[in-house]
Design a protein around this motif. Structure first.
Motif, PDB file in Angstrom:
ATOM      1  N   LEU A   1       0.922   5.177   4.371  1.00  0.00           N
ATOM      2  CA  LEU A   1       0.806   4.748   5.759  1.00  0.00           C
ATOM      3  C   LEU A   1       1.115   5.897   6.720  1.00  0.00           C
ATOM      4  CD1 LEU A   1       0.446   2.514   7.889  1.00  0.00           C
ATOM      5  CD2 LEU A   1       2.875   1.971   7.603  1.00  0.00           C
TER       6      LEU A   1
ATOM      7  N   ARG B   1      -1.524   8.673   7.441  1.00  0.00           N
ATOM      8  CA  ARG B   1      -2.569   8.443   8.437  1.00  0.00           C
ATOM      9  C   ARG B   1      -2.367   9.316   9.672  1.00  0.00           C
ATOM     10  NH1 ARG B   1      -5.688   8.554  11.640  1.00  0.00           N
ATOM     11  NH2 ARG B   1      -7.123   6.974  12.478  1.00  0.00           N
TER      12      ARG B   1
ATOM     13  N   TRP C   1      -6.237   3.449   1.343  1.00  0.00           N
ATOM     14  CA  TRP C   1      -5.423   2.382   1.912  1.00  0.00           C
ATOM     15  C   TRP C   1      -5.925   1.009   1.467  1.00  0.00           C
ATOM     16  CZ3 TRP C   1      -0.915   1.516   3.941  1.00  0.00           C
ATOM     17  CH2 TRP C   1      -0.686   0.416   4.745  1.00  0.00           C
TER      18      TRP C   1
ATOM     19  N   TRP D   1      -8.977   8.457   3.677  1.00  0.00           N
ATOM     20  CA  TRP D   1      -7.686   7.776   3.749  1.00  0.00           C
ATOM     21  C   TRP D   1      -7.885   6.261   3.763  1.00  0.00           C
ATOM     22  CZ3 TRP D   1      -5.773   4.247   7.192  1.00  0.00           C
ATOM     23  CH2 TRP D   1      -4.419   3.931   7.058  1.00  0.00           C
ATOM     24  N   ARG D   2      -8.878   5.786   4.493  1.00  0.00           N
ATOM     25  CA  ARG D   2      -9.123   4.353   4.566  1.00  0.00           C
ATOM     26  C   ARG D   2      -9.465   3.782   3.197  1.00  0.00           C
ATOM     27  NH1 ARG D   2      -7.574   0.753   7.930  1.00  0.00           N
ATOM     28  NH2 ARG D   2      -8.015   2.263   9.598  1.00  0.00           N
TER      29      ARG D   2
ATOM     30  N   GLY E   1       0.797  -1.207   0.000  1.00  0.00           N
ATOM     31  CA  GLY E   1       0.000   0.000   0.000  1.00  0.00           C
ATOM     32  C   GLY E   1       0.837   1.267   0.000  1.00  0.00           C
TER      33      GLY E   1
END
Length: 542
Positions: free
Chosen positions: A176, A179, A196, A192-193, A171
């Protein structure tokens, strides 16, 4: 000349060995998207566990461990999906190892520069080839601390390399870390999720020749209908026979569509990948396949119709056309681009500039394009260039790897060859020998334009300089022909200048008459002539 490094030989770059095309899924239903997300999440989790297992194996990986991992994945998906996951895992681990080696090389270059500068007295001036001492005792102290930090990083990186440890984030490490900085990135947690999960999704399948339409897992018919073989835990989502799910949307490859259709109708292998562009909210299907290795033409054949030399810069390509003898033809051409903004914008700018360059090469009739074999991996370190931050950013902004890959693939479609040359001294010698002589009131020659000439001459096998110094004795060439002048068989430009009349100097005219009437009586006959004969040094005959 003893300080100059040895130049590498020019070579014809091999052509591309693969093709990839992409199309968008239009009018997907909500159920289609739910199925795609479920399959991508399930197979993405399997890919994450497999990558972890591969990293644990390290250098002890072998055929037995690979087979064991594939058997474990087959029970949770299928044999073909397991093969695609393990192959992607190996490619990602190998990429991490290459990046680790580049990081070690970068650290070694920084340590070497710091040690050299720390060993010099304070304030000592540097040269063009090496930096000088630091300006003050405070700067010297700070750089000594940085040297210690780089040595610690280097020792840790070497230990990881020797042990076969790599650090990979499925990812992306940057996403990462985002976040923890959602406010600065102007993202919500839900947004963001979504990124991801899309980055860690796995919806890909390798092709297999002999199977129906070249791929059994992700099947695309000649009419554009797409169906997916669901993994065993998700078989209840199937809407077709044999555990398959058929999407409502269809695809149609506008670019290379005929070639793709010929392959799948002959049941030849085609690999597919489905991914979600979260910024646009669109799903895409990418098809790729291998081509037979294209045999590159001989270097002499590439030089037969002249060459276009391209100097790569941070905001434009400077190109100049040369004939096969190494003579500049016409005016310089510049193809600009803007590398600011998003990755997609930068990629589009490079493709647009390369398209214009290749179209111009096709119009003038050359068979090859000469370009520098650039690699600025170790040239952008802050230790080498010191406070020249803008210069470091300029070097980092020049597209190198992506440029070479795109240029080779695009040029191959137009029947053009790419000749890679050693980049040493092209800008320096090009400006020294070609920038001023070619500048006219109607033509502006930049240093980059002159570098394009230098690159093309090196690709043609000619030296960059226009001519050598005159013979040491006199103008009769008693010491022999100039080494970088016309070939011995073409003596027209090397011979003695003929007289301006048809009689020997000082002798009478053959017909006893004067060639022209005498000038006015007030002419000073013993005044020295102010005209000088200057040999044209720009042209070549061989």
């Amino acid at each position: 000349m003893g300080g100059l490094r040895k130049l590498a030989a020019s070579f014809v770059v091999p052509g591309p060995c693969g093709v990839a095309v992409r199309d968008r899924f239009k009018h997907l239903t909500a159920r289609d998207e739910r199925v795609l997300r479920a399959v991508g999440a399930h197979q993405g989790a399997l890919a994450s566990h497999d990558l972890k297992a591969r990293c644990v194996d390290g250098l002890e990986h072998g055929a037995d461990t690979w087979a064991a991992r594939k058997r474990e994945l087959t029970g949770l998906s299928s044999s073909r999906i397991a093969g695609a996951i393990t192959k992607a895992t190996h490619d990602q681990w190998a990429l991490a190892r290459r990046c680790q080696a580049a990081h070690i090389q970068n650290l070694e270059a920084g340590i070497k520069t710091l040690r050299h500068r720390l060993s010099l007295p304070l304030g000592e001036k540097g040269t063009k080839r090496a930096a000088g001492g630091y300006r003050s005792q405070g700067e010297w102290f700070r750089k000594s601390r940085r040297l210690a930090a780089l040595q610690d990083r280097h020792a840790a990186a070497v230990a990881d390399w020797q042990a076969g440890r790599v650090r990979v984030v499925r990812g992306g490490k940057r996403l990462l870390n985002t976040r923890h900085h959602l406010a600065e990135a102007e993202l919500t947690e839900a947004r963001w999720r979504e990124r991801w999960e899309a980055g860690r999704s796995f919806l890909a399948a390798d092709g297999e020749s002999g199977k129906r339409f070249g791929n059994e897992t992700i099947r695309v018919t000649p009419h554009g209908e797409v169906s997916i073989r669901l993994p065993a835990p998700l078989a209840h989502l199937a809407n077709a026979k044999h555990g398959r799910y058929t999407l409502t949307a269809t695809v149609a490859f506008a670019h290379r569509g005929v070639e793709w259709a010929d392959r799948i109708e002959a049941n030849r292998a085609v690999a597919y990948r489905i991914h979600l562009d979260t910024e646009r909210g669109r799903w895409y299907l990418t098809a790729s396949w291998q081509r037979p290795v294209v045999q590159t033409i001989a270097l002499e054949a590439a030089r037969a119709r002249g060459m276009i030399g391209v100097d790569t810069n941070a905001d434009h390509f400077a190109a100049y056309r040369l004939d096969r003898h190494g003579n500049p033809v016409g005016d310089p051409h510049r193809f600009g681009y803007d590398l600011s903004g998003t990755t997609a914008h930068r990629d589009a700018q490079i493709r647009h500039a390369l398209t214009r360059l290749i179209n111009w090469a096709g119009r003038v009739g050359v068979a090859a394009i000469g370009i520098e074999d650039l690699d600025f991996t170790t040239e952008a370190t802050r230790e080498k260039h010191g406070r020249r931050k803008r210069f470091r950013q300029l070097i980092c902004g020049i597209p190198t790897g992506k440029l070479k890959a795109r240029l080779v693939s695009m040029a191959a479609e137009h029947g053009l060859s790419i000749v890679a040359v050693d980049p040493a001294y092209t800008s320096l010698w090009g400006a020294q020998h070609w920038q001023k002589p070619l500048a006219t009131p109607h033509r502006t020659m930049s240093r980059h334009d002159a570098a394009g000439i230098a690159i093309a001459r090196r690709a043609l096998g000619h030296p960059i300089r226009r001519r050598t110094a005159p013979p040491p004795h006199d103008r009769s060439d008693r010491a022999g022909h100039r080494t970088v002048q016309a070939a011995p068989g073409n003596r027209g430009r090397e011979g003695t200048r003929p007289p301006t009349t048809d009689r020997p100097p000082g002798g009478p005219s053959p017909n006893g008459t004067r060639k022209r009437e005498p000038s006015a009586s007030n002419t000073v006959r013993d005044a020295p002539s102010t005209q000088q004969w200057v040999q044209d040094s720009l042209m070549r005959t061989g």
